[in-house]
Design an enzyme around this catalytic site. Sequence first.
Site, PDB file in Angstrom:
ATOM      1  CE  LYS A 199      20.968  58.170  52.580  1.00 33.92           C
ATOM      2  NZ  LYS A 199      21.421  58.712  51.311  1.00 33.92           N
ATOM      3  CG  ASP A 236      24.701  55.574  51.662  1.00 30.92           C
ATOM      4  OD1 ASP A 236      25.042  54.516  51.115  1.00 30.92           O
ATOM      5  OD2 ASP A 236      23.773  56.302  51.246  1.00 30.92           O
ATOM      6  CG  HIS A 261      20.480  53.313  52.260  1.00 30.44           C
ATOM      7  ND1 HIS A 261      19.448  53.712  51.453  1.00 30.44           N
ATOM      8  CD2 HIS A 261      21.590  53.887  51.743  1.00 30.44           C
ATOM      9  CE1 HIS A 261      19.906  54.484  50.481  1.00 30.44           C
ATOM     10  NE2 HIS A 261      21.202  54.597  50.633  1.00 30.44           N
ATOM     11  CD  GLU A 320      17.489  53.125  47.905  1.00 32.96           C
ATOM     12  OE1 GLU A 320      17.055  53.694  46.869  1.00 32.96           O
ATOM     13  OE2 GLU A 320      18.696  52.928  48.102  1.00 32.96           O
ATOM     14  CG  ASP A 354      26.448  55.205  47.324  1.00 29.80           C
ATOM     15  OD1 ASP A 354      25.799  54.153  47.289  1.00 29.80           O
ATOM     16  OD2 ASP A 354      25.976  56.275  47.777  1.00 29.80           O
ATOM     17  CG  ASP A 371      21.729  51.435  49.263  1.00 33.66           C
ATOM     18  OD1 ASP A 371      22.813  51.226  49.844  1.00 33.66           O
ATOM     19  OD2 ASP A 371      21.643  52.162  48.248  1.00 33.66           O
ATOM     20  CG  HIS A 423      19.761  50.272  45.429  1.00 29.92           C
ATOM     21  ND1 HIS A 423      19.474  51.609  45.516  1.00 29.92           N
ATOM     22  CD2 HIS A 423      19.108  49.821  44.317  1.00 29.92           C
ATOM     23  CE1 HIS A 423      18.678  51.956  44.517  1.00 29.92           C
ATOM     24  NE2 HIS A 423      18.439  50.891  43.788  1.00 29.92           N
ATOM     25  CG  ASP A 460      22.822  53.201  44.707  1.00 33.88           C
ATOM     26  OD1 ASP A 460      23.449  54.015  44.002  1.00 33.88           O
ATOM     27  OD2 ASP A 460      22.023  53.541  45.600  1.00 33.88           O
ATOM     28  CD1 TRP A 512      16.327  56.904  49.347  1.00 28.88           C
ATOM     29  CD2 TRP A 512      17.094  58.367  47.836  1.00 28.88           C
ATOM     30  NE1 TRP A 512      17.114  57.818  50.002  1.00 28.88           N
ATOM     31  CE2 TRP A 512      17.599  58.726  49.111  1.00 28.88           C
ATOM     32  CE3 TRP A 512      17.423  59.166  46.725  1.00 28.88           C
ATOM     33  CZ2 TRP A 512      18.427  59.831  49.306  1.00 28.88           C
ATOM     34  CZ3 TRP A 512      18.257  60.266  46.908  1.00 28.88           C
ATOM     35  CH2 TRP A 512      18.758  60.586  48.204  1.00 28.88           C
TER      36      TRP A 512
HETATM   37  C1  RNT Z   1      20.619  57.272  48.018  1.00 26.55           C
HETATM   38  C2  RNT Z   1      20.023  56.026  47.485  1.00 26.55           C
HETATM   39  C3  RNT Z   1      19.565  56.059  46.056  1.00 26.55           C
HETATM   40  C4  RNT Z   1      20.534  56.751  45.125  1.00 26.55           C
HETATM   41  C5  RNT Z   1      20.259  56.566  43.653  1.00 26.55           C
HETATM   42  C6  RNT Z   1      20.951  57.574  42.827  1.00 26.55           C
HETATM   43  O1  RNT Z   1      21.190  57.124  49.246  1.00 26.55           O
HETATM   44  O2  RNT Z   1      20.899  54.952  47.678  1.00 26.55           O
HETATM   45  O3  RNT Z   1      19.277  54.776  45.640  1.00 26.55           O
HETATM   46  O4  RNT Z   1      21.846  56.360  45.365  1.00 26.55           O
HETATM   47  O5  RNT Z   1      18.924  56.498  43.428  1.00 26.55           O
HETATM   48 ZN    ZN Z   2      20.316  53.081  46.827  1.00 25.52          ZN
END
Ligand code: RNT
Ligand code: ZN
Length: 421
Positions: free
Chosen positions: A231, A297, A265, A229, A299, A262, A289, A329, A188
Site C-alpha cells: 500500500k 483508496d 494502493h 499486499e 474502495d 490492489d 484486489h 476489494d 495486509w
Molecule cells: C486495505 C486493503 C485490504 C482491506 C481488506 C479489508 O487498504 O486493501 O485488502 O481492504 O483486507
Molecule cells: Zn486490498
Amino acid sequence: MTEQERITKAYELAKESFKKWGVDVGEAIKKVHAIPISLHCWQGDDVTGFENPDAQLTGGIQATGNYPGKARTPEELRADLDKAMSLIPGEMRLNLHALYAETNGEKVERDELKPEHFANWVNWAKAKKIGLDFNPSCFSHEKSSDGFTLSHQDDEIRDFWIRHCIASRKIAEHFGKELGTPAVTNIWIPDGYKDIPVDKTAPRARLKDSLDKIFAAQIDKAYNLDAVESKVFGIGSESYVVGSNEFYMGYATANNKLLCLDAGHFHPTEVISDKISAVMQFVDEILLHVSRPVRWDSDHVVILNDELIAIAQELVRGGYLDRTHIGLDFFDASINRIAAWVIGTRNMRKALLFALLEPTDYLKQLEIEGDYTSRLALLEEMKTTPFAAVWEYYLMSSNMPVSSEWLKEVKEYEKDVLIKR
Ligand code: RNT
Ligand code: ZN
C-alpha cells in the site's frame, strides 16, 4: 417478439460481427464462465465482522454511508451472499476475513482462532460447491490501536500478530483440504506513520522478520497459497507505510509468495494493469484486489471503466489467467450492499468477456509488423462491436436475469428482508 427471442437474435448477429475479426464468441463465453472471482464478504457489513457488534473499523480504511439493512449476523451475511451470488454468473469463490469467525458468543482471541470457528462457512461453501479464501485481520483491535502490528516495536504485540497470521494460515489450509481448492491467504497490515519518521528501516526489518516467522511452516500449495499486499498510504499513515510496494515486491520475489496488487494502493496516476506483465516476470502467481479508487483508496464499487478493461485485457493478452487469482476489494455503505456486490462483480466478469472477445493474435501480428495504424483502428472498432448482445446472451444462457431485471430482485429483497433488520 419475446425477450428470449430478441436476445437470441441479437446474439446471432453479434456472433457474425465478431467472426469478421476471427473471434469465436462461443469459446469466449465458455472461458469467461470458468474464471473464478473471489467475492469479498466484507462488502456485506462494512468490514465489521462478528467479533464485536460495536467494532470500530480502524487501520486507515473507511466504509462511508449508512444505507439500511447491513448484515448483523453470520446467517444474515450468508443469506445476503446467497442473494448476490444468485445474480452473478460464472465461477465464484468467497473471500473471508478472520473477523468473520463464529465463536458462539465466546470470546476467542485472534491468535486462538481455529478452523472450527469457520465450520459454518465451510459447510456453506461445500453446499455451494465454491472455494474459500482467507485474510488475517490485523486491524480494528486494541493491539493495533497505535497503528502497528507485524512491525510493532513491542515484541509482545508483534508476536500476537505473528500468532494470528500463523493461525490464519492453518485455517486456510483447512479450507483447502475441505473444499478441494487452495485458499489464498492474503496478509495486509496497516502499519505506518502519520508524519515523517526518522527510522524507516527498523519497522521494515521487523516486518520482514515477522513474515519469515509466519511462513516458516511449509503448507502444501494444494491447500494454501500465501499472498502479501502493499500500500502507498492510509488514513493516519500518510507519510510512511511499512509494507510498501518495493518491500513486498522484494519479499514475494525472494520467498516465492504471491504478490497482491490492489487497484487503490498506488499513486493516483499509476495503474495496476501496467504492473501485471512486469511483476509476472518475477513471481509465479498474483492476487488482484480489484477496486476503484476515487481521489484516494476509497474502495468504490468497481465500474466498467478503462482501467478495469485494461486489467482484464492484460490478463487475457499476457496469458496470465491461470497465474492470477481475481479478488474484489470494495466497500460502499451508501448504497444497497447486495447491489454493490452484483454491480462490481458483474463488471469484473464483463471486462473479462470484453477482453476475451478481442482478436488478440491478429492485433499482436499487426504490432510485430509495425502497422500501428491498423492496431489503433481495430482497437477502436472493437469498442463498438456489439458486445452487449453477447453479454446478455451469456446471462440468459447461465440463467441469470438480464439488464435491470436483477435490480428488481434486489429491491424486492430489500423490501422483504433488509428493511426489516
Ligand atoms: C486495505 C486493503 C485490504 C482491506 C481488506 C479489508 O487498504 O486493501 O485488502 O481492504 O483486507
Ligand atoms: Zn486490498
